[in-house]
Structure formats: C-alpha cells, structure tokens
Design an enzyme around this catalytic site. Structure first.
Site, PDB file in Angstrom:
ATOM      1  N   CYS A 279       0.763  -1.190   0.154  1.00  0.00           N
ATOM      2  CA  CYS A 279       0.276  -0.062  -0.101  1.00  0.00           C
ATOM      3  C   CYS A 279       0.780   1.398  -0.101  1.00  0.00           C
ATOM      4  O   CYS A 279       1.885   1.405   0.396  1.00  0.00           O
ATOM      5  CB  CYS A 279      -0.903   0.027   1.373  1.00  0.00           C
ATOM      6  SG  CYS A 279      -0.128  -0.182   2.857  1.00  0.00           S
ATOM      7  N   CYS A 280       0.279   2.315  -0.356  1.00  0.00           N
ATOM      8  CA  CYS A 280       0.865   3.620  -0.246  1.00  0.00           C
ATOM      9  C   CYS A 280       1.914   3.675  -1.377  1.00  0.00           C
ATOM     10  O   CYS A 280       1.762   3.241  -2.559  1.00  0.00           O
ATOM     11  CB  CYS A 280       1.471   3.882   0.976  1.00  0.00           C
ATOM     12  SG  CYS A 280       1.678   5.654   1.206  1.00  0.00           S
TER      13      CYS A 280
END
Length: 224
Positions: free
Chosen positions: A135-136
């Site tokens: 994620c991110c």
C-alpha cells in the site's frame, strides 16, 4: 487453519520509516481475520532520521529494526531470518521508509533499486505463488521486482486529493500497468497475486484509509 503472514516494516514514522497508521490498521485487520503474523525489518542503519515536528532531517543515526520494534511492541525479527516457506502471504505497509530504507526511490526516482535482501524476498514469494499486499508507496517495490505487474497508487491525475499522482505515471513509464482506484478500493493483479491500494497517497480521512487497507488484507488472505 490460520494464515501465516509476514509483515515487513521500514522504521517508525511516515517521513523516515513505516507509516504508523497503515501498519496499525493492517495489524487490526489481520488480527480480526485470525491470521498469525510476524513482523520483520532489516537490521541496518536508516538513510536518515527526520524530525517529524519540523519535517527536516537531522544528524542523528538510528537502526531500522530498532525503530520498527516501536510499532511491533518489541516483537520484530531481523529480515535476514525471514523464511518464505514458513508463510502464506507477505504484506508491506507504506511510509517514506520504504523509499529510503527498503529501496532508494526517494533519492533516485525511476532509476532506483531495491535493497538486495528485500528484492530476494519479494521474488521468492512471487516464485512460490504466494500473495503479497502493498500500500501507499510500497508498490514501487513490486514494480521493480515483478516487471510489468499491475498495481495502483490511487489516481494518475494530480489534484488536491491526489498530490502524488506522478508516481503512478512513473510506474507506467517503467512498463507496469497502473489502475486508477479510490482510497477504499484495491487492485488485484491475479496473475502475480499482488494486491495494492493507495492508502495515504491520497488526502483522505483516516477511517477511509483504514477501510481500504481492510479490503487489501481481505483480498490477500483470499489468495493465500
């Protein structure tokens, strides 16, 4: 049987380590799903230490594994000891530590490379057909280790809500396929068993990031 999940941390704090809210949310969702989790971090010196009040680096030296232990409540293992055969899945939260301590994206941009230890682990999970969630900013690791993979960093058009859209464009230039997704959505690359979501690449409310990470965890466990 409980799924066994390895989580790789990169320090403690959004500007020089793991994004704490992302790591915490992931742990909550994994716990709720009944997964058995072990956290890992490289036992190396951080690229630099950032004063999170000022957003500026200082001269202090810190260790990635020791800082990650703050998130892991002390229960963190040297990344060198991660045995891929002992786990069903891998998850890597975001934070600038990914771009500074797990690879050098923060310095070199598209010319970056992944730390050999981290790259080997990702490739070994991929070769074993085991799912990974990122994620991110952490999907940049997959982009380099799994050329041509599909992923998301959120949206590819920059605006107040999506201030980091240039990263998505860079991934396309590297040969990956970027899929526009909202913060509460994920993209599942079925071929590579890679699940990605934007998290704090978006200026979203913290509960929206939490919910999106819940979808990521759920999809990873479905593939495990």
């Amino acid at each position: 049987m409980a799924k066994r999940v390895a989580v790789i941390l990169s320090g403690c704090g959004v500007y020089d380590g793991t994004e704490i809210h992302e790591a915490s949310a992931i742990m909550v969702h994994l716990s709720r799903a009944g997964a058995k989790v072990q956290m890992f971090a490289p036992n190396v010196e951080m690229m630099h230490v950032v004063d999170h009040c000022k957003g500026q680096p200082g001269t202090e030296k810190r260790n990635v594994m020791q800082e990650s232990a703050r998130i892991a409540r002390g229960d963190v293992t040297d990344l060198a000891k991660l045995d891929v055969t002992a786990f069903d899945a891998l998850i890597i939260p975001g934070g600038f530590g990914v771009a500074k301590n797990l690879c050098d994206w923060a310095i070199k941009g598209k010319e970056y490379s992944i730390k050999p230890q981290v790259e080997k682990i990702i490739k070994d999970f991929h070769k074993a057909g085991k799912p990974m969630g990122m994620c991110c900013i952490s999907p940049v690791l997959a982009a380099k280790a799994i050329p041509g993979c599909e992923l998301t960093f959120g949206h590819d058009s920059e605006c107040d809500m999506w201030p980091h859209a240039q990263v998505a464009k860079s991934m396309v230039e590297m040969g990956c396929k970027h899929m526009n997704k909202n913060v509460d959505e994920v993209h599942v690359d079925k071929k590579n068993k890679l699940v990605t979501t934007s998290a704090f690449m978006c200026n979203a409310a913290i509960h929206e990031v939490f919910d999106g990470l819940g979808v990521m965890v759920s999809e990873v466990l479905k593939l495990a």
